[in-house]
Each structure stands twice: as structure tokens, then as C-alpha cells.
Scaffold this active site. Structure first.
Site, PDB file in Angstrom:
ATOM      1  N   HIS A  41       0.842  -1.197   0.000  1.00  0.00           N
ATOM      2  CA  HIS A  41       0.000   0.000   0.000  1.00  0.00           C
ATOM      3  C   HIS A  41       0.878   1.248   0.000  1.00  0.00           C
ATOM      4  CE1 HIS A  41      -3.491  -2.471   1.947  1.00  0.00           C
ATOM      5  NE2 HIS A  41      -3.102  -2.925   0.782  1.00  0.00           N
ATOM      6  N   GLN A 223      -5.590  -6.220  -0.943  1.00  0.00           N
ATOM      7  CA  GLN A 223      -5.917  -6.884  -2.212  1.00  0.00           C
ATOM      8  C   GLN A 223      -7.242  -6.371  -2.765  1.00  0.00           C
ATOM      9  OE1 GLN A 223      -5.774 -10.642  -0.321  1.00  0.00           O
ATOM     10  NE2 GLN A 223      -3.576 -10.775  -0.573  1.00  0.00           N
TER      11      GLN A 223
HETATM   12  P1  GDP Z   1      -3.164  -0.292  -2.844  1.00  0.00           P
HETATM   13  O1  GDP Z   1      -2.459  -1.598  -2.798  1.00  0.00           O
HETATM   14  O2  GDP Z   1      -4.613  -0.431  -3.150  1.00  0.00           O
HETATM   15  O3  GDP Z   1      -2.938   0.555  -1.624  1.00  0.00           O
HETATM   16  O4  GDP Z   1      -2.528   0.507  -4.079  1.00  0.00           O
HETATM   17  P2  GDP Z   1      -0.972   0.596  -4.470  1.00  0.00           P
HETATM   18  O5  GDP Z   1      -0.305   1.506  -3.536  1.00  0.00           O
HETATM   19  O6  GDP Z   1      -0.391  -0.755  -4.668  1.00  0.00           O
HETATM   20  O7  GDP Z   1      -1.086   1.225  -5.914  1.00  0.00           O
HETATM   21  C1  GDP Z   1      -1.763   2.435  -6.129  1.00  0.00           C
HETATM   22  C2  GDP Z   1      -0.791   3.421  -6.795  1.00  0.00           C
HETATM   23  O8  GDP Z   1      -1.498   4.529  -7.276  1.00  0.00           O
HETATM   24  C3  GDP Z   1       0.248   3.980  -5.840  1.00  0.00           C
HETATM   25  O9  GDP Z   1       1.418   4.238  -6.547  1.00  0.00           O
HETATM   26  C4  GDP Z   1      -0.409   5.294  -5.364  1.00  0.00           C
HETATM   27  O10 GDP Z   1       0.546   6.255  -4.941  1.00  0.00           O
HETATM   28  C5  GDP Z   1      -1.071   5.725  -6.630  1.00  0.00           C
HETATM   29  N1  GDP Z   1      -2.280   6.530  -6.505  1.00  0.00           N
HETATM   30  C6  GDP Z   1      -3.320   6.397  -5.639  1.00  0.00           C
HETATM   31  N2  GDP Z   1      -4.311   7.257  -5.956  1.00  0.00           N
HETATM   32  C7  GDP Z   1      -3.875   7.955  -7.032  1.00  0.00           C
HETATM   33  C8  GDP Z   1      -4.465   8.963  -7.862  1.00  0.00           C
HETATM   34  O11 GDP Z   1      -5.603   9.384  -7.674  1.00  0.00           O
HETATM   35  N3  GDP Z   1      -3.715   9.418  -8.904  1.00  0.00           N
HETATM   36  C9  GDP Z   1      -2.465   8.960  -9.173  1.00  0.00           C
HETATM   37  N4  GDP Z   1      -1.825   9.460 -10.204  1.00  0.00           N
HETATM   38  N5  GDP Z   1      -1.893   8.002  -8.430  1.00  0.00           N
HETATM   39  C10 GDP Z   1      -2.584   7.506  -7.376  1.00  0.00           C
HETATM   40  P1  IMO Z   2      -2.748  -4.929  -2.476  1.00  0.00           P
HETATM   41  O1  IMO Z   2      -3.219  -4.964  -1.042  1.00  0.00           O
HETATM   42  C1  IMO Z   2      -2.452  -6.925  -6.316  1.00  0.00           C
HETATM   43  C2  IMO Z   2      -2.353 -11.294  -6.332  1.00  0.00           C
HETATM   44  C3  IMO Z   2      -1.067 -11.893  -6.874  1.00  0.00           C
HETATM   45  C4  IMO Z   2      -1.610 -13.145  -7.523  1.00  0.00           C
HETATM   46  C5  IMO Z   2      -2.699 -13.580  -6.545  1.00  0.00           C
HETATM   47  C6  IMO Z   2      -2.247 -14.626  -5.539  1.00  0.00           C
HETATM   48  O2  IMO Z   2      -1.487  -4.197  -2.662  1.00  0.00           O
HETATM   49  O3  IMO Z   2      -3.850  -4.513  -3.399  1.00  0.00           O
HETATM   50  P2  IMO Z   2      -0.722 -14.441  -3.360  1.00  0.00           P
HETATM   51  O4  IMO Z   2       0.698 -14.014  -3.178  1.00  0.00           O
HETATM   52  O5  IMO Z   2      -1.707 -13.624  -2.619  1.00  0.00           O
HETATM   53  O6  IMO Z   2      -0.922 -15.913  -3.134  1.00  0.00           O
HETATM   54  O7  IMO Z   2      -1.009 -14.217  -4.930  1.00  0.00           O
HETATM   55  O8  IMO Z   2      -3.085 -12.400  -5.844  1.00  0.00           O
HETATM   56  N1  IMO Z   2      -2.197 -10.329  -5.226  1.00  0.00           N
HETATM   57  C7  IMO Z   2      -2.273  -8.995  -5.382  1.00  0.00           C
HETATM   58  N2  IMO Z   2      -2.400  -8.255  -6.500  1.00  0.00           N
HETATM   59  N3  IMO Z   2      -2.406  -6.314  -5.122  1.00  0.00           N
HETATM   60  C8  IMO Z   2      -2.302  -7.047  -3.994  1.00  0.00           C
HETATM   61  O9  IMO Z   2      -2.373  -6.490  -2.777  1.00  0.00           O
HETATM   62  C9  IMO Z   2      -2.192  -8.447  -4.090  1.00  0.00           C
HETATM   63  N4  IMO Z   2      -2.049  -9.456  -3.202  1.00  0.00           N
HETATM   64  C10 IMO Z   2      -2.061 -10.591  -3.906  1.00  0.00           C
HETATM   65  O10 IMO Z   2      -0.457 -11.034  -7.795  1.00  0.00           O
HETATM   66  O11 IMO Z   2      -2.246 -12.840  -8.736  1.00  0.00           O
HETATM   67 MG    MG Z   3      -0.878  -2.574  -3.724  1.00  0.00          MG
END
Ligand code: GDP
Ligand code: IMO
Ligand code: MG
Length: 434
Positions: A41, A223
Site C-alpha cells: 500500500h 488486495q
Molecule cells: P493499494 O495496494 O490499493 O494501496 O494501491 P498501491 O499503492 O499498490 O497502488 C496504487 C498506486 O497509485 C500507488 O502508486 C499510489 O501512490 C497511486 N495513486 C493512488 N491514488 C492515485 C491517484 O488518484 N492518482 C495517481 N496518479 N496516483 C494515485
Molecule cells: P494490495 O493490497 C495486487 C495477487 C497476486 C496473484 C494472486 C495470488 O497491494 O492490493 P498471493 O501471493 O496472494 O498468493 O497471490 O493475488 N495479489 C495482489 N495483486 N495487489 C495485492 O495487494 C495483491 N495481493 C495478492 O499477484 O495474482
Molecule cells: Mg498494492
């Protein structure tokens, strides 16, 4: 005061961390309830940019209690590393409570994750390789090791001895892998236990006590709902329940379903997926490259937060999203990365799946069917003005407003929050969620 759950609506990485960081302002407790350090995250606020795998996104507010619930699978080494990094960057982690009932990811889980993926070959799930799946398998098989076990040497020794002989046989006889040494593991994990001891506590009581005092509790999902073991695109799912369904959010911190008043679903303005499995609206053209590489120069493209893998990209899939809205019982949507669509001539939304001349309006269960569906698209005009500085809905370009209104109609749920950038303040609050 209500307990509010934030869940991912798609296949993960929708921006849950970013939304929780914003909503946490009014909460007293922020708790992670599921998954493990397969989650990644990203949070961007005045203290910098952070990538959290286990610690809840509320940690940046000095007065909030952050909880890692019993439903989380914890790799203690990863958690200790995350705590250390946060402390080094000036973030106080003393308000973190780690559930004594949470499962521990042990070395054999990580080995088994990788060995099993290799054995599956072309049918590999594409896991993050963090051992989360095998850890949940052991939980269900009732041979898991819990955080409480790490704190007493005798308990840890007994638990490891009870399970490792079995796991080593599986590792060597089924997969041809290297067996794991019991003594070394016990000593290493006992040390992890000692280092974590001051954080370990009764997570359930921490959450319920705040709730009883009438304070807001925010449950941070990990996820996405389409990776949900029960409702997702099985078998290409994760091994836990990211959704808010009764076996997910409430169970993972120990609160009953009647205590949860609101469920917020985070959706990207398009779709991404890392790992394998069906993805009806996936794009392979220059639009995909453009969306993936937006912000890449600042390390903010669509590349996995946990594994660095390029994310697969596609148009917003309203069929899958509406399915997710329904089974999560969502009360509101937080729509993220709207700014990434800036400058596109037109934007597509998938409104149905065509299969053998018929239109499907919900997600089929069978993977082979989902692989054959053809998305039916509605094309909406794009906009040229940048949205990242906009803070009021009415100031958005009219086509962006129309896009959001259409999303609400198709998903049958109000968009109460729009994110137009990764930083905390880059948001349009249409209706305060809490
Ligand atoms: P999460 O796993 O759901 O918390 O999401 P991640 O952090 O893995 O991926 C979301 C990405 O999008 C991160 O790089 C955030 O900094 C970015 N992000 C979130 N909201 C926005 C948005 O509104 N605009 C842009 N450009 N980036 C965003
Ligand atoms: P956040 O919280 C995106 C995906 C993996 C794979 C499947 C199973 O950042 O959104 P695992 O390691 O859980 O057994 O993998 O789930 N996966 C995610 N994809 N964001 C995640 O977490 C994920 N956590 C697991 O890529 O397809
Ligand atoms: Mg993520």
C-alpha cells in the site's frame, strides 16, 4: 460510531492505502484484517512516500492506534523491517498492536509458495511468492503457528516440532526441495518474537473498546474483491477473503457483522491486475503502455508495490465492478487515478460481456467461460485539462463529470470520493464518508 471498512473493488492496487490515509483523519483505530505482506500500500503525505505491507496506513497520525488483526498472515521479519524503516523515518510505531492470534508466515511457507508455483508450470497463479497462500492453508489445516506461540520458547519449540517434520516431507518428497532446519528456525523465530513482544496484544479488544467508546474504527482491506477466495476469479485468486463479506472484514479483527455500518469500495478509473488469470478488458496497445507508464519517472507507474512486476492494464470493467459492489454491499465508491485518464481522446467502459451471441451482465463462475467473453464497450469523450489540482466536483472538466456519473449508474453505487493524485490532499470529497 460506525465501523467503516475500506475494500479493494477490483484486482488489488486500487489505491486503498491512499484512501485509508485520507479517511484515517477522523478514525481512532485503523486495523488491517486480512491477507499478509503480499499487500503493498503506497501512501504519499507530508512525511514522504511510504510503501506498507503490513502496518496499517493510519500510522502517520500520531494519535491513532493501528492494529494488525487476527486475520492477517504475518512474516515477522518483514514486519520488523517495516517498523524499523518507519522509525528511522521519524514515524512513531509504539501505537501499533499486533494480534496474538495472527498466523505467522514460516520459512516453509515461503519455500512451498515458490515450489508450488514452479510445479504448476503454465497454470501458475502468479503469486507474490511471500508464503501467504501456504500460511493460510496451514491455518485451515489447523497446523499454523500464531504470534502468541513466538513469545514462549517452549510453545514455539513444540509447535515447530509438531509441524516441520510433515512440511519437510512435503518439501522434499513432493517437490524435491531443500528441507528446513528445526533448531535454526526455532531460534530465529524466538528472537523475532522477543523483538515484537512489546507490540503484541489483544487486537480484538483494542478494536471493540474504541467502538464501545463511540469512536470511529476504520478497517483497511488488502488486495481486491476479484481476488477473493470465495467470490473472485477462482482459481486465480489469493488465499484469503479481502472482501467485506461476513467471513472477511469482521472475522479478521473479531467484530460481528452487525457492527459494520459502512463499506467503501476503492476502484481505479480503469483496471489493473498483477499475476495470472482472466481479465476481459485487458489492453495490449499503446493506451495500456500510456496508462502503465503515467508517473513512471517518479516511480509511480503501474508496477507492483510488492514485486515490481508490470501490472496488466485494461478499461474499467463495469460488469466485474458491479458484481463486486453487490457482494460487498458497498455504501460508497472511492474512485482513484482519475488524473491518469487526463488527455485521452476517449475512454471506454465495459458494460456487458458477449458470449456466443448473448450478453452477460454478471461475472460467470467458470474460468474457461470468462476467458472467452468479449467485452461490450461504451465509449465516452475524454478531456484535455489536467484534473490533479481540482478539489471540487463542479470544477472537473464536463466529460470527467459525465464519466463519473456514468460509473455511478453502471455500478449502482455513489462515488463519494474522487482521487486525482497520489498525495493526501489530491482528492475531491463529494460526500464525506466519515
Ligand atoms: P493499494 O495496494 O490499493 O494501496 O494501491 P498501491 O499503492 O499498490 O497502488 C496504487 C498506486 O497509485 C500507488 O502508486 C499510489 O501512490 C497511486 N495513486 C493512488 N491514488 C492515485 C491517484 O488518484 N492518482 C495517481 N496518479 N496516483 C494515485
Ligand atoms: P494490495 O493490497 C495486487 C495477487 C497476486 C496473484 C494472486 C495470488 O497491494 O492490493 P498471493 O501471493 O496472494 O498468493 O497471490 O493475488 N495479489 C495482489 N495483486 N495487489 C495485492 O495487494 C495483491 N495481493 C495478492 O499477484 O495474482
Ligand atoms: Mg498494492
Amino acid at each position: 460510531m460506525p465501523i467503516v471498512v475500506v475494500v479493494g473493488g477490483q484486482w488489488g492496487d486500487e489505491g486503498k492505502g491512499r484512501i485509508v490515509d485520507l479517511l484515517a483523519r477522523k478514525a481512532r483505530v485503523v486495523a488491517r484484517y486480512s491477507a499478509g505482506n503480499n499487500a503493498g500500500h503506497t501512501i504519499v503525505n507530508e512525511q514522504g512516500e511510504f510503501k506498507l505491507h503490513l502496518v496499517p496506513a493510519g500510522i502517520f497520525y500520531p494519535e491513532k492506534t493501528c492494529v494488525i488483526g487476527n486475520g492477517v498472515a504475518i512474516d515477522p521479519e518483514v514486519l520488523l523491517g517495516e517498523i524499523e524503516t518507519l522509525e528511522q523515518r521519524g514515524i512513531d510505531t509504539t501505537r501499533l498492536v499486533v494480534s496474538d492470534r495472527a498466523q505467522v508466515i514460516m520459512p516453509w511457507h515461503k519455500s512451498l509458495d515458490l515450489l508450488d508455483e514452479t510445479m504448476r508450470g503454465a497454470a501458475a497463479i502468479g503469486t507474490t511468492g511471500k508464503g501467504v497462500g501456504p500460511c493460510f492453508i496451514d491455518k485451515v489445516a489447523r497446523r499454523g503457528i500464531r504470534i502468541a506461540d513466538l513469545l514462549r520458547h517452549e510453545d514455539l519449540t513444540a509447535r515447530v516440532e509438531a509441524v516441520l517434520d510433515y512440511q519437510n516431507r512435503v518439501i522434499s518428497n513432493v517437490y524435491g526441495g531443500e528441507p528446513i532446519d528445526a533448531r535454526e528456525t526455532i531460534e530465529k523465530y524466538a528472537q523475532f518474537g522477543q523483538r515484537l513482544a512489546s507490540y503484541v496484544g489483544d487486537a480484538q479488544e483494542t478494536v471493540l473498546e474504541a467502538h464501545r467508546r463511540g469512536e470511529y474504527v476504520l478497517l483497511e482491506g488488502a488486495q481486491g474483491s476479484l481476488l477473493d477466495l470465495d467470490h473472485g476469479t477462482y482459481p486465480y485468486v489469493t488465499s484469503s477473503v479481502p472482501s467485506s463479506s461476513s467471513s472477511g472484514a469482521g472475522l479478521g479483527v473479531g467484530v460481528g457483522p452487525t457492527e459494520i455500518q459502512r463499506v467503501v469500495g476503492v476502484f481505479k478509473s480503469y483496471c489493473t491486475r498483477v499475476g495470472n488469470g482472466p481479465f476481459p478488458t485487458e489492453l495490449f496497445d499503446e493506451t495500456a503502455d500510456r496508462l502503465r507508464d503515467h508517473g513512471k519517472e517518479w516511480g509511480r507507474g503501474e508496477y507492483g508495490t510488492t514485486t515490481g512486476r508490470p501490472r496488466r492494464i485494461g478499461w474499467l470493467d463495469a460488469v466485474a465492478a458491479r458484481y463486486s459492489v453487490r457482494f460487498n454491499g458497498l455504501s460508497a465508491i472511492a474512485l482513484t487515478r482519475l488524473d491518469v485518464l487526463d488527455g485521452l481522446e476517449s475512454i471506454k467502459i465495459c458494460t456487458g460481456y458477449e458470449l456466443d451471441g448473448e450478453i452477460l451482465e454478471t461475472l460467470p463462475a467458470r474460468e474457461s467461460t470468462l476467458n472467452r467473453v468479449q467485452p461490450v464497450y461504451e465509449e465516452l469523450p475524454g478531456w484535455t485539462d489536467a484534473t490533479s489540482e481540482v478539489r471540487n466536483f463542479d470544477d472537473l472538466p464536463l466529460p470527467a463529470q459525465a464519466f463519473i456519473r456514468r460509473v455511478e449508474q453502471l455500478l449502482e453505487c455513489p462515488v463519494d470520493l474522487i482521487s486525482v493524485g497520489p498525495a493526501r490532499e489530491q482528492a475531491i470529497i463529494v460526500d464525506p464518508i466519515l
